[in-house]
Write a protein that holds these residues in place. Structure first.
Motif, PDB file in Angstrom:
ATOM      1  N   TYR A   1       5.667  12.176 -10.362  1.00  0.00           N
ATOM      2  CA  TYR A   1       4.418  12.811 -10.647  1.00  0.00           C
ATOM      3  C   TYR A   1       3.953  13.132  -8.932  1.00  0.00           C
ATOM      4  CZ  TYR A   1       3.561  11.924 -15.319  1.00  0.00           C
ATOM      5  OH  TYR A   1       3.568  11.901 -17.130  1.00  0.00           O
TER       6      TYR A   1
ATOM      7  N   LEU B   1      -8.815   7.068 -14.341  1.00  0.00           N
ATOM      8  CA  LEU B   1      -8.281   8.064 -14.753  1.00  0.00           C
ATOM      9  C   LEU B   1      -8.095   8.285 -16.298  1.00  0.00           C
ATOM     10  CD1 LEU B   1      -5.505   8.394 -11.977  1.00  0.00           C
ATOM     11  CD2 LEU B   1      -7.277  10.155 -12.390  1.00  0.00           C
TER      12      LEU B   1
ATOM     13  N   PHE C   1       4.383  10.053  -6.919  1.00  0.00           N
ATOM     14  CA  PHE C   1       4.692   8.516  -7.527  1.00  0.00           C
ATOM     15  C   PHE C   1       5.885   8.624  -8.496  1.00  0.00           C
ATOM     16  CE2 PHE C   1       0.597   6.666  -6.676  1.00  0.00           C
ATOM     17  CZ  PHE C   1      -0.378   7.758  -6.595  1.00  0.00           C
TER      18      PHE C   1
ATOM     19  N   ARG D   1     -17.970  12.856 -12.515  1.00  0.00           N
ATOM     20  CA  ARG D   1     -16.770  12.829 -11.568  1.00  0.00           C
ATOM     21  C   ARG D   1     -16.732  11.680 -10.506  1.00  0.00           C
ATOM     22  NH1 ARG D   1     -13.746  16.924 -10.111  1.00  0.00           N
ATOM     23  NH2 ARG D   1     -12.500  14.908  -8.877  1.00  0.00           N
TER      24      ARG D   1
ATOM     25  N   ASP E   1      -5.470   4.246  -2.371  1.00  0.00           N
ATOM     26  CA  ASP E   1      -4.233   3.991  -1.660  1.00  0.00           C
ATOM     27  C   ASP E   1      -3.205   3.304  -2.682  1.00  0.00           C
ATOM     28  OD1 ASP E   1      -5.424   3.896   1.574  1.00  0.00           O
ATOM     29  OD2 ASP E   1      -5.123   5.727   0.237  1.00  0.00           O
TER      30      ASP E   1
ATOM     31  N   ASN F   1       0.865  -1.119   0.031  1.00  0.00           N
ATOM     32  CA  ASN F   1      -0.112  -0.042   0.159  1.00  0.00           C
ATOM     33  C   ASN F   1       0.830   1.188   0.002  1.00  0.00           C
ATOM     34  OD1 ASN F   1      -2.751  -1.097   0.140  1.00  0.00           O
ATOM     35  ND2 ASN F   1      -2.088  -1.868   2.024  1.00  0.00           N
ATOM     36  N   LEU F   2       0.100   2.258  -0.176  1.00  0.00           N
ATOM     37  CA  LEU F   2       0.655   3.535  -0.018  1.00  0.00           C
ATOM     38  C   LEU F   2       1.644   3.773   1.440  1.00  0.00           C
ATOM     39  CD1 LEU F   2       0.250   6.270  -1.740  1.00  0.00           C
ATOM     40  CD2 LEU F   2      -1.310   6.986   0.151  1.00  0.00           C
TER      41      LEU F   2
ATOM     42  N   GLN G   1       0.266  14.252  -6.884  1.00  0.00           N
ATOM     43  CA  GLN G   1      -1.323  14.122  -6.906  1.00  0.00           C
ATOM     44  C   GLN G   1      -1.798  14.803  -5.803  1.00  0.00           C
ATOM     45  OE1 GLN G   1      -2.914  10.070  -7.144  1.00  0.00           O
ATOM     46  NE2 GLN G   1      -4.858  10.827  -8.325  1.00  0.00           N
TER      47      GLN G   1
ATOM     48  N   PHE H   1       3.406   2.927 -12.952  1.00  0.00           N
ATOM     49  CA  PHE H   1       3.518   3.772 -11.597  1.00  0.00           C
ATOM     50  C   PHE H   1       4.042   2.830 -10.663  1.00  0.00           C
ATOM     51  CE2 PHE H   1       2.135   8.074 -12.713  1.00  0.00           C
ATOM     52  CZ  PHE H   1       1.662   7.805 -14.066  1.00  0.00           C
TER      53      PHE H   1
ATOM     54  N   LEU I   1       3.014  16.032 -13.762  1.00  0.00           N
ATOM     55  CA  LEU I   1       4.688  15.660 -13.825  1.00  0.00           C
ATOM     56  C   LEU I   1       5.034  16.674 -13.140  1.00  0.00           C
ATOM     57  CD1 LEU I   1       6.939  14.062 -14.883  1.00  0.00           C
ATOM     58  CD2 LEU I   1       6.735  15.579 -16.802  1.00  0.00           C
TER      59      LEU I   1
ATOM     60  N   LYS J   1       3.484   2.545  -6.043  1.00  0.00           N
ATOM     61  CA  LYS J   1       2.614   2.780  -5.331  1.00  0.00           C
ATOM     62  C   LYS J   1       2.198   4.072  -4.646  1.00  0.00           C
ATOM     63  CE  LYS J   1       2.568  -2.282  -4.801  1.00  0.00           C
ATOM     64  NZ  LYS J   1       1.776  -2.388  -6.028  1.00  0.00           N
TER      65      LYS J   1
ATOM     66  N   GLY K   1      -8.263  14.726  -4.658  1.00  0.00           N
ATOM     67  CA  GLY K   1      -9.320  14.850  -5.735  1.00  0.00           C
ATOM     68  C   GLY K   1      -8.893  15.241  -7.135  1.00  0.00           C
ATOM     69  N   ARG K   2      -7.779  15.110  -7.476  1.00  0.00           N
ATOM     70  CA  ARG K   2      -7.074  15.750  -8.872  1.00  0.00           C
ATOM     71  C   ARG K   2      -6.353  14.635  -9.490  1.00  0.00           C
ATOM     72  NH1 ARG K   2      -5.396  21.778  -8.872  1.00  0.00           N
ATOM     73  NH2 ARG K   2      -5.709  21.363 -11.222  1.00  0.00           N
ATOM     74  N   GLY K   3      -5.690  14.531 -10.749  1.00  0.00           N
ATOM     75  CA  GLY K   3      -5.130  13.615 -11.384  1.00  0.00           C
ATOM     76  C   GLY K   3      -3.872  13.831 -10.843  1.00  0.00           C
ATOM     77  N   PRO K   4      -2.756  12.818 -11.388  1.00  0.00           N
ATOM     78  CA  PRO K   4      -1.232  13.151 -11.196  1.00  0.00           C
ATOM     79  C   PRO K   4      -0.680  14.164 -12.036  1.00  0.00           C
ATOM     80  CG  PRO K   4      -1.778  10.802 -11.136  1.00  0.00           C
ATOM     81  CD  PRO K   4      -3.202  11.438 -11.782  1.00  0.00           C
TER      82      PRO K   4
ATOM     83  N   GLY L   1      -1.090   3.356  -6.747  1.00  0.00           N
ATOM     84  CA  GLY L   1      -0.783   4.004  -7.817  1.00  0.00           C
ATOM     85  C   GLY L   1      -1.615   3.632  -9.319  1.00  0.00           C
ATOM     86  N   PRO L   2      -1.716   4.530 -10.123  1.00  0.00           N
ATOM     87  CA  PRO L   2      -2.565   4.241 -11.287  1.00  0.00           C
ATOM     88  C   PRO L   2      -1.888   3.110 -11.922  1.00  0.00           C
ATOM     89  CG  PRO L   2      -1.619   6.672 -11.142  1.00  0.00           C
ATOM     90  CD  PRO L   2      -0.890   5.863 -10.118  1.00  0.00           C
TER      91      PRO L   2
ATOM     92  N   PHE M   1      -3.043  14.195 -17.016  1.00  0.00           N
ATOM     93  CA  PHE M   1      -4.148  13.595 -16.585  1.00  0.00           C
ATOM     94  C   PHE M   1      -5.726  14.443 -16.249  1.00  0.00           C
ATOM     95  CE2 PHE M   1      -3.093   9.182 -15.159  1.00  0.00           C
ATOM     96  CZ  PHE M   1      -1.617   9.249 -15.391  1.00  0.00           C
ATOM     97  N   GLY M   2      -6.686  13.832 -16.528  1.00  0.00           N
ATOM     98  CA  GLY M   2      -7.825  14.629 -15.900  1.00  0.00           C
ATOM     99  C   GLY M   2      -8.029  14.434 -14.451  1.00  0.00           C
ATOM    100  N   ALA M   3      -9.067  14.688 -13.771  1.00  0.00           N
ATOM    101  CA  ALA M   3      -9.239  14.662 -12.362  1.00  0.00           C
ATOM    102  C   ALA M   3      -9.946  13.232 -12.056  1.00  0.00           C
ATOM    103  CB  ALA M   3     -10.334  15.799 -12.051  1.00  0.00           C
TER     104      ALA M   3
END
Lengths: 112, 114
Positions: free
Chosen positions: A35, B91, A88, B9, B40, A7-8, A37, A102, A45, A104, A40-43, B42-43, B105-107
């Motif tokens: 990256y 994503l 990440f 969303r 928790d 996990n993270l 993150q 990616f 760079l 974790k 509530g948002r995407g990663p 990664g993508p 990336f988008g949200a």
């Protein structure tokens, strides 16, 4: 380190301190992306390092890459509250495919 | 320049229901990716396209997941019969040709399957 953990990972430090996050990857690569993150948002760079660079700096960020040990690190100098995010590392596929794998991630929390 | 746009969303489903996610990449970006990000973690790449062609869908559960990008612009990812294990954020990312594989990336769409 990010790979090999289920996990993270989480790190919590005080504002103004320096911090280093590590990334160990399994397959050979010549490029590591880092990256960030936000919740509530995407990663997004923040820094990219290639094997011929060994070290790359961007503002308060510093990335290193050691292809012999298949590891990379990201350091933040004088961390600020706005650095709170998940970080990440991602590696490029050396088979010619333009895709990223990616890790974790590391949850970094900066305490005021 | 507008970023990558995803909708909806959020989505909440019962097991067995279907759902579709939509992605509008950055204009001019020829490569489009769909990633699944469990809580928790990664993508994880599901599928990616260059223009309208699927380049790699080997990680896409083909019995329930499908993805299309018919005109090489917008894309739709569909889950036919959702399972609780599909709970994750989906994503979408795009990348320009010659863009050093930098992904934008988008949200994301946060999916909960009850």
């Amino acid at each position: 380190s990010q790979w090999g953990e289920e996990n993270l990972q989480a790190l919590s430090i005080q504002e103004g301190e320096d911090v280093t996050m590590n990334c160990s990857y399994k397959t050979y690569t010549t490029v590591v992306h880092w990256y960030r993150q936000d919740s509530g948002r995407g990663p997004a760079l923040i820094i990219l390092i290639r094997s011929n660079e060994r070290e790359k700096r961007s503002g308060r960020l510093r990335a290193t890459l050691d292809t012999s040990s298949q590891s990379s690190s990201l350091s933040i100098t004088a961390a600020q509250c706005e650095d709170t995010a998940v970080y990440f590392c991602a590696t490029e596929d050396t088979g010619g495919a333009d895709r990223l794998t990616f890790g974790k991630g590391t949850q970094l929390i900066i305490q005021p | 320049e507008a970023g990558v746009t995803q909708s909806p969303r959020y989505a909440v489903l019962q097991e067995g229901q279907a759902v579709s996610f939509w992605c509008d990449p950055i204009s001019g970006h020829d490569t489009l990716y769909w990633y699944q990000q469990p809580r928790d973690q990664g993508p994880q790449l599901l599928v990616y396209f260059r223009d309208e062609a699927v380049i790699d869908n080997s990680q896409l559960p083909s019995d329930r997941f499908s993805a299309v990008r018919p005109k090489g612009t917008n894309s739709t990812l569909k889950i036919q019969s959702a399972k609780q294990g599909d709970t994750a954020t989906y994503l979408c990312a795009s990348s320009p040709l010659g863009g050093q594989n930098t992904l934008y990336f988008g949200a994301g769409t946060r999916l909960s399957v009850l």
